[in-house]
Scaffold this motif. Structure first.
Motif, PDB file in Angstrom:
ATOM      1  N   LYS A 152      36.115  47.948  36.332  1.00 48.41           N
ATOM      2  CA  LYS A 152      34.609  47.608  36.509  1.00 48.41           C
ATOM      3  C   LYS A 152      33.644  48.034  35.672  1.00 48.41           C
ATOM      4  N   GLN A 184      38.010  41.989  33.794  1.00 51.08           N
ATOM      5  CA  GLN A 184      36.727  42.485  34.262  1.00 51.08           C
ATOM      6  C   GLN A 184      36.687  41.927  35.652  1.00 51.08           C
ATOM      7  N   PHE A 185      36.492  42.955  36.554  1.00 53.00           N
ATOM      8  CA  PHE A 185      36.493  42.459  37.908  1.00 53.00           C
ATOM      9  C   PHE A 185      35.268  41.878  38.208  1.00 53.00           C
TER      10      PHE A 185
END
Length: 232
Positions: A152, A184-185
């Protein structure tokens, strides 16, 4: 089993690896022992209560297995099964399970950073599955079962990347390439209600008995210091 001591962002970490790519043989061998499992009871918290904790996201095969593993870890307050890593909105189990999306089965982990760190959760992630099997985990095959470590922020990205590099440097997987995606979230979609706490609610299911429980037991054997103390 190999022991690896590394430093990530100034922290000394002890890594204990678990079983590697022979999971399928162990699970379905006639001589394989099917064990019963102690259930880690988690207090059900409201969304408001959960909001005060941090979240982390991982994908490493069937989310029934992954949910049970993270729920056994100290400092983890809730684990939710769902879907992430893809582009489609509002995916369903039928869509993901049949490979009709770019999502993977994933879990959302609510944790207290005062009790367990993100670095330690990354250890749990790598120590509880085989990150060298591309688009497969045990008997489950397809990109929906691929290995993904979500980050994150840049600190989390660095932690994951440094940990992977340390695994490579120490040749923990005997030369096999690590196929884990570092992603990447973006968004997490909660799975259908019947998937939540599936292992606990369906202890006699054949998949749970033959795959999930042995996988959890292997993790528990190697990560005893990470487990919750109260077991019912």
């Amino acid at each position: 089993m190999k022991l690896l001591q590394i430093t990530i962002l100034g922290l000394a970490i002890l890594l204990t690896t678990s079983c590697k790519s022979n999971t399928k043989k162990e699970v379905f061998s006639e001589s394989s022992k099917i064990e019963t499992e102690e259930v880690y009871e988690m207090e059900k918290l409201s969304p408001q209560e959960l909001s005060k904790y941090e979240t982390a996201y991982f994908a490493s095969g069937c989310f029934w297995c992954v949910e049970a593993i993270f729920e056994s870890v100290r400092g983890v307050k809730e684990v939710i099964s769902g879907y992430s890593g893809g582009k489609e909105k509002n995916p369903t189990y039928e869509m993901v399970g049949y490979g009709k999306t770019t999502h993977a089965e994933a879990v959302e982990v609510y944790y207290d950073p005062k009790e367990i760190s993100f670095t330690e959760l990354v250890q749990v992630f790598f120590g509880s599955h085989d990150p060298t099997t591309l688009n497969r985990q045990g008997p489950d095959r397809g990109p929906q079962y691929r290995s993904i470590a979500f980050y994150k922020n840049e600190i989390q990205k660095k932690i994951i990347g440094s940990y992977i590099q340390a695994l490579k440097d120490q040749d923990v997987y005997d030369g096999a390439p690590i196929t884990t995606e570092v992603k990447q979230f973006d968004v997490f979609y909660k799975a259908e209600a019947y998937h939540q706490d599936y292992e606990k609610n369906n202890p006699n299911n054949s998949y749970i008995r033959n795959v999930s429980i042995p996988r959890l037991n292997r993790f528990k054997e190697n990560f005893q210091d990470y487990l919750k103390k109260e077991v019912h």
